[in-house]
Design a protein around this motif. Structure first.
Motif, PDB file in Angstrom:
ATOM      1  N   THR A  72      28.272 -12.721  39.126  1.00 13.27           N
ATOM      2  CA  THR A  72      27.141 -13.002  39.565  1.00 13.27           C
ATOM      3  C   THR A  72      26.236 -13.040  40.235  1.00 13.27           C
ATOM      4  O   THR A  72      26.678 -12.824  41.119  1.00 13.27           O
ATOM      5  N   VAL A  73      24.804 -13.410  40.549  1.00 17.39           N
ATOM      6  CA  VAL A  73      24.073 -13.436  42.035  1.00 17.39           C
ATOM      7  C   VAL A  73      24.055 -14.595  42.165  1.00 17.39           C
ATOM      8  O   VAL A  73      23.248 -15.326  41.604  1.00 17.39           O
ATOM      9  N   ARG A  74      25.111 -15.069  43.615  1.00 16.69           N
ATOM     10  CA  ARG A  74      25.034 -16.099  43.775  1.00 16.69           C
ATOM     11  C   ARG A  74      23.782 -17.569  44.301  1.00 16.69           C
ATOM     12  O   ARG A  74      22.563 -16.851  45.230  1.00 16.69           O
ATOM     13  N   GLY A  75      23.373 -18.432  43.808  1.00 16.43           N
ATOM     14  CA  GLY A  75      22.163 -18.579  43.701  1.00 16.43           C
ATOM     15  C   GLY A  75      20.951 -18.389  42.472  1.00 16.43           C
ATOM     16  O   GLY A  75      20.367 -19.625  42.657  1.00 16.43           O
ATOM     17  N   TYR A  76      21.127 -17.633  41.704  1.00 18.77           N
ATOM     18  CA  TYR A  76      20.278 -17.313  41.099  1.00 18.77           C
ATOM     19  C   TYR A  76      19.687 -18.376  39.780  1.00 18.77           C
ATOM     20  O   TYR A  76      18.536 -18.816  39.796  1.00 18.77           O
ATOM     21  N   LYS A  77      20.828 -19.067  39.623  1.00 19.48           N
ATOM     22  CA  LYS A  77      20.179 -19.881  38.819  1.00 19.48           C
ATOM     23  C   LYS A  77      19.739 -21.221  39.520  1.00 19.48           C
ATOM     24  O   LYS A  77      18.240 -21.300  38.488  1.00 19.48           O
ATOM     25  N   LYS A  78      19.663 -21.548  40.775  1.00 22.29           N
ATOM     26  CA  LYS A  78      18.757 -22.547  41.242  1.00 22.29           C
ATOM     27  C   LYS A  78      17.873 -22.351  41.855  1.00 22.29           C
ATOM     28  O   LYS A  78      16.574 -22.771  41.729  1.00 22.29           O
ATOM     29  N   ALA A  79      17.761 -20.949  41.634  1.00 24.79           N
ATOM     30  CA  ALA A  79      15.951 -20.616  42.237  1.00 24.79           C
ATOM     31  C   ALA A  79      15.187 -20.394  40.828  1.00 24.79           C
ATOM     32  O   ALA A  79      14.078 -20.576  41.487  1.00 24.79           O
ATOM     33  N   ILE A 135      10.613 -15.742  39.371  1.00 21.31           N
ATOM     34  CA  ILE A 135      11.634 -14.912  39.474  1.00 21.31           C
ATOM     35  C   ILE A 135      11.166 -13.895  39.415  1.00 21.31           C
ATOM     36  O   ILE A 135      10.710 -13.889  38.820  1.00 21.31           O
ATOM     37  N   CYS A 136      10.182 -13.015  40.290  1.00 21.02           N
ATOM     38  CA  CYS A 136       9.213 -11.763  40.028  1.00 21.02           C
ATOM     39  C   CYS A 136      10.180 -11.309  40.260  1.00 21.02           C
ATOM     40  O   CYS A 136       9.927  -9.663  38.838  1.00 21.02           O
ATOM     41  N   ALA A 137      11.757 -10.603  40.647  1.00 21.37           N
ATOM     42  CA  ALA A 137      12.547  -9.903  39.949  1.00 21.37           C
ATOM     43  C   ALA A 137      13.601  -9.899  41.592  1.00 21.37           C
ATOM     44  O   ALA A 137      13.646 -11.079  42.312  1.00 21.37           O
ATOM     45  N   VAL A 138      14.794 -10.340  41.225  1.00 16.71           N
ATOM     46  CA  VAL A 138      16.184  -9.814  41.515  1.00 16.71           C
ATOM     47  C   VAL A 138      16.652  -8.962  41.966  1.00 16.71           C
ATOM     48  O   VAL A 138      17.306  -8.209  41.519  1.00 16.71           O
ATOM     49  N   CYS A 139      17.617  -9.222  43.362  1.00 19.25           N
ATOM     50  CA  CYS A 139      18.035  -8.170  43.927  1.00 19.25           C
ATOM     51  C   CYS A 139      19.774  -8.980  44.038  1.00 19.25           C
ATOM     52  O   CYS A 139      19.521  -9.803  44.570  1.00 19.25           O
ATOM     53  N   GLY A 140      21.223  -8.470  43.847  1.00 18.46           N
ATOM     54  CA  GLY A 140      21.886  -8.574  43.920  1.00 18.46           C
ATOM     55  C   GLY A 140      22.496  -7.994  44.728  1.00 18.46           C
ATOM     56  O   GLY A 140      22.377  -6.775  44.755  1.00 18.46           O
ATOM     57  N   VAL A 141      23.189  -8.425  46.164  1.00 18.88           N
ATOM     58  CA  VAL A 141      24.082  -6.948  46.655  1.00 18.88           C
ATOM     59  C   VAL A 141      25.605  -8.121  46.877  1.00 18.88           C
ATOM     60  O   VAL A 141      25.979  -8.861  47.083  1.00 18.88           O
ATOM     61  N   GLY A 142      26.157  -6.423  46.796  1.00 13.94           N
ATOM     62  CA  GLY A 142      28.004  -6.236  47.012  1.00 13.94           C
ATOM     63  C   GLY A 142      27.842  -5.517  46.842  1.00 13.94           C
ATOM     64  O   GLY A 142      27.833  -4.331  47.879  1.00 13.94           O
ATOM     65  N   LEU A 143      29.483  -4.781  46.721  1.00 11.13           N
ATOM     66  CA  LEU A 143      30.614  -3.821  47.655  1.00 11.13           C
ATOM     67  C   LEU A 143      30.019  -2.921  46.313  1.00 11.13           C
ATOM     68  O   LEU A 143      30.037  -1.513  46.500  1.00 11.13           O
ATOM     69  N   CYS A 144      29.625  -2.634  44.461  1.00 15.10           N
ATOM     70  CA  CYS A 144      29.360  -2.713  44.083  1.00 15.10           C
ATOM     71  C   CYS A 144      28.146  -1.009  44.465  1.00 15.10           C
ATOM     72  O   CYS A 144      26.655  -1.209  45.248  1.00 15.10           O
ATOM     73  N   ASP A 145      27.821   0.113  44.084  1.00 19.77           N
ATOM     74  CA  ASP A 145      26.897   1.031  44.619  1.00 19.77           C
ATOM     75  C   ASP A 145      26.207   0.410  44.388  1.00 19.77           C
ATOM     76  O   ASP A 145      25.671  -0.194  42.846  1.00 19.77           O
ATOM     77  N   PRO A 152      15.904 -13.130  32.394  1.00 19.52           N
ATOM     78  CA  PRO A 152      14.840 -12.102  31.341  1.00 19.52           C
ATOM     79  C   PRO A 152      14.405 -10.485  31.046  1.00 19.52           C
ATOM     80  O   PRO A 152      14.788  -9.846  32.344  1.00 19.52           O
ATOM     81  N   ALA A 153      14.769  -9.501  30.177  1.00 18.54           N
ATOM     82  CA  ALA A 153      14.492  -8.732  30.423  1.00 18.54           C
ATOM     83  C   ALA A 153      13.081  -7.936  31.478  1.00 18.54           C
ATOM     84  O   ALA A 153      13.371  -6.694  31.734  1.00 18.54           O
ATOM     85  N   ALA A 154      12.226  -8.033  31.201  1.00 20.43           N
ATOM     86  CA  ALA A 154      11.211  -8.713  32.070  1.00 20.43           C
ATOM     87  C   ALA A 154      11.178  -8.201  33.241  1.00 20.43           C
ATOM     88  O   ALA A 154      10.414  -8.064  34.026  1.00 20.43           O
ATOM     89  N   THR A 155      12.334  -9.600  33.761  1.00 24.97           N
ATOM     90  CA  THR A 155      12.682  -9.428  35.494  1.00 24.97           C
ATOM     91  C   THR A 155      13.134  -7.824  35.879  1.00 24.97           C
ATOM     92  O   THR A 155      14.349  -7.814  35.143  1.00 24.97           O
ATOM     93  N   ILE A 198      25.019  -7.762  34.984  1.00 22.83           N
ATOM     94  CA  ILE A 198      24.597  -8.764  35.597  1.00 22.83           C
ATOM     95  C   ILE A 198      23.640  -9.746  34.978  1.00 22.83           C
ATOM     96  O   ILE A 198      23.181 -10.650  34.992  1.00 22.83           O
ATOM     97  N   ARG A 199      22.705  -8.514  34.127  1.00 22.72           N
ATOM     98  CA  ARG A 199      21.327  -9.311  33.522  1.00 22.72           C
ATOM     99  C   ARG A 199      22.249  -9.838  32.673  1.00 22.72           C
ATOM    100  O   ARG A 199      22.229 -11.387  32.722  1.00 22.72           O
ATOM    101  N   ARG A 200      23.575  -9.671  31.694  1.00 19.29           N
ATOM    102  CA  ARG A 200      23.558 -10.466  31.038  1.00 19.29           C
ATOM    103  C   ARG A 200      24.876 -12.221  30.996  1.00 19.29           C
ATOM    104  O   ARG A 200      24.454 -12.395  30.878  1.00 19.29           O
ATOM    105  N   ALA A 201      25.361 -11.805  32.651  1.00 21.39           N
ATOM    106  CA  ALA A 201      26.115 -12.788  33.107  1.00 21.39           C
ATOM    107  C   ALA A 201      25.083 -13.718  33.502  1.00 21.39           C
ATOM    108  O   ALA A 201      24.965 -14.713  33.675  1.00 21.39           O
ATOM    109  N   GLU A 202      24.011 -13.166  34.145  1.00 19.40           N
ATOM    110  CA  GLU A 202      22.740 -14.359  34.767  1.00 19.40           C
ATOM    111  C   GLU A 202      21.967 -14.431  33.651  1.00 19.40           C
ATOM    112  O   GLU A 202      21.212 -15.801  33.884  1.00 19.40           O
TER     113      GLU A 202
END
Length: 169
Positions: free
Chosen positions: A56-63, A69-79, A94-97, A87-91
């Motif tokens: 999950t992208v922390r804070g996304y749902k509140k934001a 939301i024009c675009a989302v960036c998730g920052v983590g250890l993954c490549d 929308p497919a258009a974002t 992530i799209r499914r868990a959060e």
């Protein structure tokens, strides 16, 4: 739609650094989610960055409840560029974002409370796992060792999207 501001949530500083780098490259103002709540109007178009935890992208749902939301960036250890479908499914993004992932890092000194315990538990689990794949071994290495992978290079796709985003709301 093009954002007018960058909003982020950071735990150990890697997401904040990416937000500031994006701010420099795009000349957009940068606010933490807490700062934004006090200064930005509802429905302001934002580029949102949050740290990744358990897919999950922390804070996304509140934001998303407050801003466009024009675009989302998730920052983590993954490549960078990985785990997008999960992530799209868990959060329920929308497919258009547009969604991006950026490799950030881990700093064990800055982890505390439940997050430190979760990482410690994951490390223990990964160490005990039999028949580790190359990906498992790499993730275990990343989890065990403090590392900083924040790089302007990782922002290429985000900046390309931003440059081509429509200015019309």
């Amino acid at each position: 739609m093009k954002p007018s501001v960058i909003v982020y949530t950071s735990n150990t500083g890697f997401t904040a650094r990416y937000a500031k780098l994006l701010g420099e490259k795009t000349t957009l103002p940068v606010h933490s989610l807490d700062e934004a709540k006090a200064t930005l109007a509802k429905d302001t178009p934002v580029l949102y960055l949050g740290w990744l935890m358990a897919g999950t992208v922390r804070g996304y749902k509140k934001a998303a409840k407050r801003y466009k939301i024009c675009a989302v960036c998730g920052v983590g250890l993954c490549d960078t560029g990985s785990l997008l479908t999960e992530i799209r499914r868990a959060e329920k993004i929308p497919a258009a974002t547009p969604l991006f992932t950026l490799q950030g890092g881990i700093d064990h000194e800055k982890l505390s409370g439940i997050y430190k315990r979760m990482i410690d538990t994951l490390i223990t689990f990964m160490r005990k796992k039999k028949n580790k794949s190359e990906d498992d071994a790499r993730m275990l290495y990343l989890l065990e060792n403090t590392g900083d992978y924040v790089s302007e290079e990782h922002l290429t796709d985000v900046l390309h999207w931003y440059d081509s985003a429509d200015d019309l709301a």
